[in-house]
Enzyme design. Structure first.
Site, PDB file in Angstrom:
ATOM      1  N   THR A   1      -5.421   3.044  -7.825  1.00  0.00           N
ATOM      2  CA  THR A   1      -6.722   2.967  -7.303  1.00  0.00           C
ATOM      3  C   THR A   1      -7.424   4.202  -7.644  1.00  0.00           C
ATOM      4  O   THR A   1      -6.922   5.538  -7.644  1.00  0.00           O
ATOM      5  CB  THR A   1      -6.742   3.238  -5.551  1.00  0.00           C
ATOM      6  OG1 THR A   1      -5.664   2.003  -5.151  1.00  0.00           O
ATOM      7  CG2 THR A   1      -7.999   3.367  -5.201  1.00  0.00           C
TER       8      THR A   1
ATOM      9  N   SER B   1       1.090  -1.309   0.050  1.00  0.00           N
ATOM     10  CA  SER B   1       0.068   0.094  -0.133  1.00  0.00           C
ATOM     11  C   SER B   1       0.873   1.387  -0.063  1.00  0.00           C
ATOM     12  O   SER B   1       1.816   1.354   0.528  1.00  0.00           O
ATOM     13  CB  SER B   1      -0.961   0.097   1.256  1.00  0.00           C
ATOM     14  OG  SER B   1      -1.490   1.058   1.314  1.00  0.00           O
TER      15      SER B   1
ATOM     16  N   HIS C   1     -13.412  -1.433  -3.128  1.00  0.00           N
ATOM     17  CA  HIS C   1     -12.705  -1.096  -2.083  1.00  0.00           C
ATOM     18  C   HIS C   1     -13.430  -1.624  -0.888  1.00  0.00           C
ATOM     19  O   HIS C   1     -13.293  -0.967   0.176  1.00  0.00           O
ATOM     20  CB  HIS C   1     -12.796   0.630  -1.754  1.00  0.00           C
ATOM     21  CG  HIS C   1     -11.816   1.403  -1.651  1.00  0.00           C
ATOM     22  ND1 HIS C   1     -10.883   2.192  -2.291  1.00  0.00           N
ATOM     23  CD2 HIS C   1     -11.082   1.272  -0.316  1.00  0.00           C
ATOM     24  CE1 HIS C   1      -9.889   2.551  -1.768  1.00  0.00           C
ATOM     25  NE2 HIS C   1      -9.951   2.271  -0.591  1.00  0.00           N
TER      26      HIS C   1
ATOM     27  N   TYR D   1      -1.757   5.660  -5.519  1.00  0.00           N
ATOM     28  CA  TYR D   1      -2.893   6.911  -5.903  1.00  0.00           C
ATOM     29  C   TYR D   1      -2.317   7.989  -6.621  1.00  0.00           C
ATOM     30  O   TYR D   1      -1.227   8.465  -6.024  1.00  0.00           O
ATOM     31  CB  TYR D   1      -3.519   7.515  -4.447  1.00  0.00           C
ATOM     32  CG  TYR D   1      -4.496   6.736  -3.472  1.00  0.00           C
ATOM     33  CD1 TYR D   1      -5.555   6.610  -3.816  1.00  0.00           C
ATOM     34  CD2 TYR D   1      -3.724   6.036  -2.467  1.00  0.00           C
ATOM     35  CE1 TYR D   1      -6.433   5.804  -2.985  1.00  0.00           C
ATOM     36  CE2 TYR D   1      -4.634   5.368  -1.655  1.00  0.00           C
ATOM     37  CZ  TYR D   1      -6.042   5.064  -1.965  1.00  0.00           C
ATOM     38  OH  TYR D   1      -6.812   4.481  -1.030  1.00  0.00           O
TER      39      TYR D   1
ATOM     40  N   LYS E   1      -7.539  -0.313 -10.268  1.00  0.00           N
ATOM     41  CA  LYS E   1      -8.070  -0.990  -9.176  1.00  0.00           C
ATOM     42  C   LYS E   1      -9.367  -0.234  -8.636  1.00  0.00           C
ATOM     43  O   LYS E   1      -9.237   1.143  -8.563  1.00  0.00           O
ATOM     44  CB  LYS E   1      -7.272  -1.002  -7.516  1.00  0.00           C
ATOM     45  CG  LYS E   1      -8.196  -1.745  -6.607  1.00  0.00           C
ATOM     46  CD  LYS E   1      -7.302  -1.734  -5.357  1.00  0.00           C
ATOM     47  CE  LYS E   1      -7.865  -2.358  -4.031  1.00  0.00           C
ATOM     48  NZ  LYS E   1      -8.839  -1.567  -3.485  1.00  0.00           N
TER      49      LYS E   1
END
Length: 367
Positions: A161, A104, A253, A135, A229
């Site tokens: 994402t 992450s 999510h 992100y 994603k």
């Protein structure tokens, strides 16, 4: 521990209730959170018999790497809230099991250290891929720095994402006043991203202004495969293919963003029809059993992701908890494959799955 659900009860006895709510919670009324699990319960497996098959093979190949489980660890945040070793414990367990870890961007351990843990813990001669969740940031220079950091660490794919133009509205977190990491913990990947920062931790920015042009731009600054994603609409899946995206992680999510969207399993057939086999589609959301994995793979997913079960296992028993979770899932997948008469994942086909029966008993009543 005998199944994935056992870890939650053990974890709740050990951790702060606010942190447990952070793991468990979803957005608003948590309709989608519940739907993800319920969708698997509405499907039934239809096994084949007398197939003369050997012990099943669980290996998968994705983007030039191989893994020994068709299970990836979806990106989850703040592991040091749950165990002092944080993402290092999770990563070591994943690598030992031969499962792909998606690091992450909001990890409490820097991606370089996570990559070192993968290399150290993976079985000799069996390297395991590491992917990085990203992100996009409004400042292109920060995005470039993050991509460079992940690439230098040895990550072999980027998982972008795209379902978070604004932060999710988790009402459990609001009630608990849980809005940030406690003192002493930070998002390590957001430290020193620009020359002269010297210990500065940048906040992860969300923006509704990102468009497909930004995905096109991202492809110009990296040679790594790019997965998206959070794509849920079939037309967006077709657009992803047209924009050169390498894969999709079908994800809502975990029910943490827009509440009342469909369960990902419900959308899988439509998503497969949209991409027509041109790119891999992975799925996460609601996977709790090996039979869930088999159902998703039979409907065309290349692999499945797990999120909350990993966090519960980490909170319950650290690295050993995550190892045990992945061991249990591997055993359950093997068992389900064998009982379905399949020697490998390539023998999982849609005819092995059907909706639960809702018709009248014994063909209907008498007139």
């Amino acid at each position: 521990m005998f199944c994935a659900r056992d870890f939650e009860a053990a974890a709740r006895d050990r951790i702060d209730p606010a942190h447990a709510d952070f793991i468990a919670g979803g957005a608003r009324d948590e309709v989608t959170l519940r739907a993800n699990e319920e969708a698997f319960g509405r499907l039934r497996l239809m096994p084949r018999v007398l197939r003369g098959r050997a012990a099943p093979d669980l290996d998968i190949a994705l983007f030039g790497g191989r893994a020994r489980l068709p299970v990836v660890l979806s990106p989850t945040t703040f592991h040091k809230l749950l165990d002092p070793a944080g993402e290092l414990a999770t990563t070591r367990a994943a690598a030992a099991a031969g499962a792909i870890m998606i690091a992450s961007m909001a990890s409490t351990v820097a991606v370089g250290a996570v990559a070192d843990a993968v290399r150290t813990a993976a079985p000799s001669g069996h390297p395991v891929p590491l992917w990085f969740q990203l992100y996009l940031q409004p400042d292109p220079g920060i995005t470039e720095a993050l991509v460079r950091r992940a690439t230098d660490a040895g990550c072999t794919a980027l998982v972008v994402t795209v379902d978070s133009p604004v932060p999710g509205a988790g009402e459990r977190e609001r009630r608990n006043g849980f809005h940030d990491l406690p003192e002493g913990l930070r998002c390590e990947n957001m430290v020193d991203l620009r020359g002269g920062d010297s210990g500065h931790v940048r906040r992860i920015a969300m923006s509704a202004e990102f468009s497909w042009d930004h995905i096109t731009w991202l492809r110009t600054i990296t040679d790594l495969p790019v997965l998206l994603k959070g794509v849920l609409h079939p037309e967006d899946a077709r657009l992803a293919v047209r924009h050169g995206v390498d894969g999709l992680l079908l994800s809502n999510h975990g029910g943490r963003q827009l509440d009342t969207v469909p369960a990902t399993l419900e959308l899988l057939p439509e998503m497969q029809a949209a991409v027509v086999g041109r790119i891999p589609v992975l799925l996460d959301g609601g996977v709790r059993r090996g039979t869930d994995v088999v159902k998703a793979l039979a409907l065309g997913a290349w692999a499945v992701g797990i999120g909350r079960p990993v966090m519960w296992a980490l909170a319950a028993d650290g690295e050993q908890g995550v190892r045990r979770l992945l061991e249990l899932l591997g055993e359950e997948i093997t068992d389900a494959l064998t009982l379905c008469g399949a020697a490998g994942l390539d023998e999982l086909t849609p005819d092995l799955v059907r909706p639960s029966w809702t018709g009248p008993l014994f063909g209907g009543g008498r007139s």
